[in-house]
Design an enzyme around this catalytic site. Sequence first.
Site, mmCIF file in Angstrom:
data_model
loop_
_atom_site.group_PDB
_atom_site.id
_atom_site.type_symbol
_atom_site.label_atom_id
_atom_site.label_comp_id
_atom_site.label_asym_id
_atom_site.label_seq_id
_atom_site.Cartn_x
_atom_site.Cartn_y
_atom_site.Cartn_z
ATOM 1 N N ILE A 88 5.282 -46.160 -22.422
ATOM 2 C CA ILE A 88 4.181 -45.226 -22.672
ATOM 3 C C ILE A 88 3.639 -44.735 -21.332
ATOM 4 C CG2 ILE A 88 1.922 -44.945 -23.771
ATOM 5 C CD1 ILE A 88 2.646 -47.233 -25.639
ATOM 6 N N GLY A 92 1.388 -48.415 -16.537
ATOM 7 C CA GLY A 92 2.001 -49.363 -15.608
ATOM 8 C C GLY A 92 3.428 -49.696 -16.001
ATOM 9 N N THR A 94 6.186 -48.130 -15.224
ATOM 10 C CA THR A 94 7.128 -47.975 -14.124
ATOM 11 C C THR A 94 7.226 -49.258 -13.309
ATOM 12 O OG1 THR A 94 6.711 -45.589 -13.997
ATOM 13 C CG2 THR A 94 7.671 -46.641 -12.061
ATOM 14 N N ARG A 134 14.319 -47.075 -18.749
ATOM 15 C CA ARG A 134 14.421 -45.944 -17.838
ATOM 16 C C ARG A 134 15.273 -46.279 -16.615
ATOM 17 N NH1 ARG A 134 9.138 -43.814 -14.401
ATOM 18 N NH2 ARG A 134 10.230 -42.436 -12.959
ATOM 19 N N HIS A 144 10.362 -40.441 -22.198
ATOM 20 C CA HIS A 144 9.287 -41.231 -22.811
ATOM 21 C C HIS A 144 9.397 -41.194 -24.340
ATOM 22 C CE1 HIS A 144 6.994 -42.350 -19.251
ATOM 23 N NE2 HIS A 144 7.181 -41.127 -18.776
ATOM 24 N N ARG A 219 -2.495 -50.249 -22.107
ATOM 25 C CA ARG A 219 -3.536 -50.160 -21.074
ATOM 26 C C ARG A 219 -4.851 -49.751 -21.713
ATOM 27 N NH1 ARG A 219 -3.237 -46.255 -15.655
ATOM 28 N NH2 ARG A 219 -5.100 -47.093 -14.613
ATOM 29 N N HIS A 231 -2.568 -37.182 -13.337
ATOM 30 C CA HIS A 231 -1.132 -36.927 -13.199
ATOM 31 C C HIS A 231 -0.802 -35.489 -13.601
ATOM 32 C CE1 HIS A 231 2.873 -38.384 -12.461
ATOM 33 N NE2 HIS A 231 3.301 -38.017 -13.663
ATOM 34 N N ARG A 357 -5.759 -44.805 -9.318
ATOM 35 C CA ARG A 357 -6.277 -43.424 -9.291
ATOM 36 C C ARG A 357 -7.356 -43.231 -10.359
ATOM 37 N NH1 ARG A 357 -0.628 -42.293 -8.454
ATOM 38 N NH2 ARG A 357 -0.266 -41.430 -6.373
#
Length: 504
Positions: A88, A92, A94, A134, A144, A219, A231, A357
């Site tokens: 998703i 986090g 990645t 991925r 995704h 998250r 983003h 961020r």
Amino acid sequence: MDEKSNKLLLALVMLFLFAVIVLQYVCPGTECQLLRLQAFSSPMPDPYRSEDESSARFVPRYNFSRGDLLRKVDFDIKGDDLIVFLHIQKTGGTTFGRHLVRNIQLEQPCECRVGQKKCTCHRPGKRETWLFSRFSTGWSCGLHADWTELTSCVPAVVDGKRDARLRPSRWRIFQILDAASKDRRGSPNTNPGANSPSSTKARNTPKNGKNFHYITILRDPVSRYLSEWRHVQRGATWKASLHVCDGRPPTSEELPSCYTGDDWSGCPLKEFMDCPYNLANNRQVRMLSDLTLVGCYNLSVMPEKQRNKVLLESAKSNLKHMAFFGLTEFQRKTQYLFEKTFNMNFISPFTQYNTTRASSVEINEEIQKHIEGLNFLDMELYSYAKDLFLQRYQFMRQKEHQEARRKRQEQRKFLKGRFLQTHFQSQSQGQSQNLSQNPSQAPNLNANQNVTQNLIPNLTQSLGQNPSPKENRESQKQNPGQEQSDSNTSNGTHDYIGSVEKWR
């Protein structure tokens, strides 16, 4: 007076040295040395507690069964088992995906080359992958891909049918019990029996015999929403996402665009929040639910309130029956639960980054409430997921502590029995030699035995082998006759040996 104190101190020192020598003779291995170090060393701080104190204050809201809390996957990496990572956006994923290909102790680690995004994660001795993500297989089911896409696409892709995502599919995650009386495109079946473990096993084991173990990361909805806005503000669009549902992508009328042009770069937060078609709203619920239950992206199939209820319940059920899910806010606990679930250990520990961020974005209380309102389904799902996650963590930790306590008790009993057996053998040999040389000293055997019996408890206590008061009470409840047998070891040779064998 001082002379008597010095003699007493000297006697205690000599007794301690004698005890150490005897223990070294009885158990010279490193196992006993580690036990002695653990006895004198201070307890190590819990690395999971330092991550977040909420688990100490955690009060469960939901009642989960033991089967919901105990997650143990007999993952056969050499067989046909496959881990499928549902990634998703801005959760986090990645970072976690890189852990899967670069940070797991494996017989045959993933081969990651410099400059390449994908790694080769083959099974030992085979040219087949054990990981669908991925960083291993790429976006084989689309950028995704959500639950609806993955469950219809992964089986075909694994079988080599790379164009399966473009074909019509009627894959159903929930087995509708009354399918004979209802049309497949009718109202969704919310029967809880459709989400039973038996149906979970059926949908995770397709006809090709492969076991698909789905995992994901969630998250906090507000943080995730702000991170996605930042983003998108930098130019990200995810236009390559297919959004395939029931064999086709949505039409432009079903899923309008929030912007004109190539991207939405420089988008203000207010404009981002005001778009009613923004897929960032309740993204986690949408990506974890079975969209075929609500007519995919066609909002006219059922009323909005009913649609939201079905989507939320579907996402909760899928999440609960997943092999594993983690939370971005609990990196070390996520690592712990994954290792316990799949029996696969990471090389280095996860790192908790509290500064992101999203955390750098300053918003007032009004905007905070507005974002929570836009993501009200995600807020409910995250509350449910956090409760289940922390309950699973506490359950697994408690189970681990019980197993460690049982092993310590077994080690103490073994060492105590071995010491007594060795001491009895040496004493018997010495008495036999004395009897052969001086038969007149036979009446003194009982006195020597009494001295030995008084010496053994002192040695055991000096070595720290006695369990703690709590463990002693537990062992007395479990073995009420053991203390009595300990006190009767002097009633003849046969009782003495019997006690030793019982300790062993």
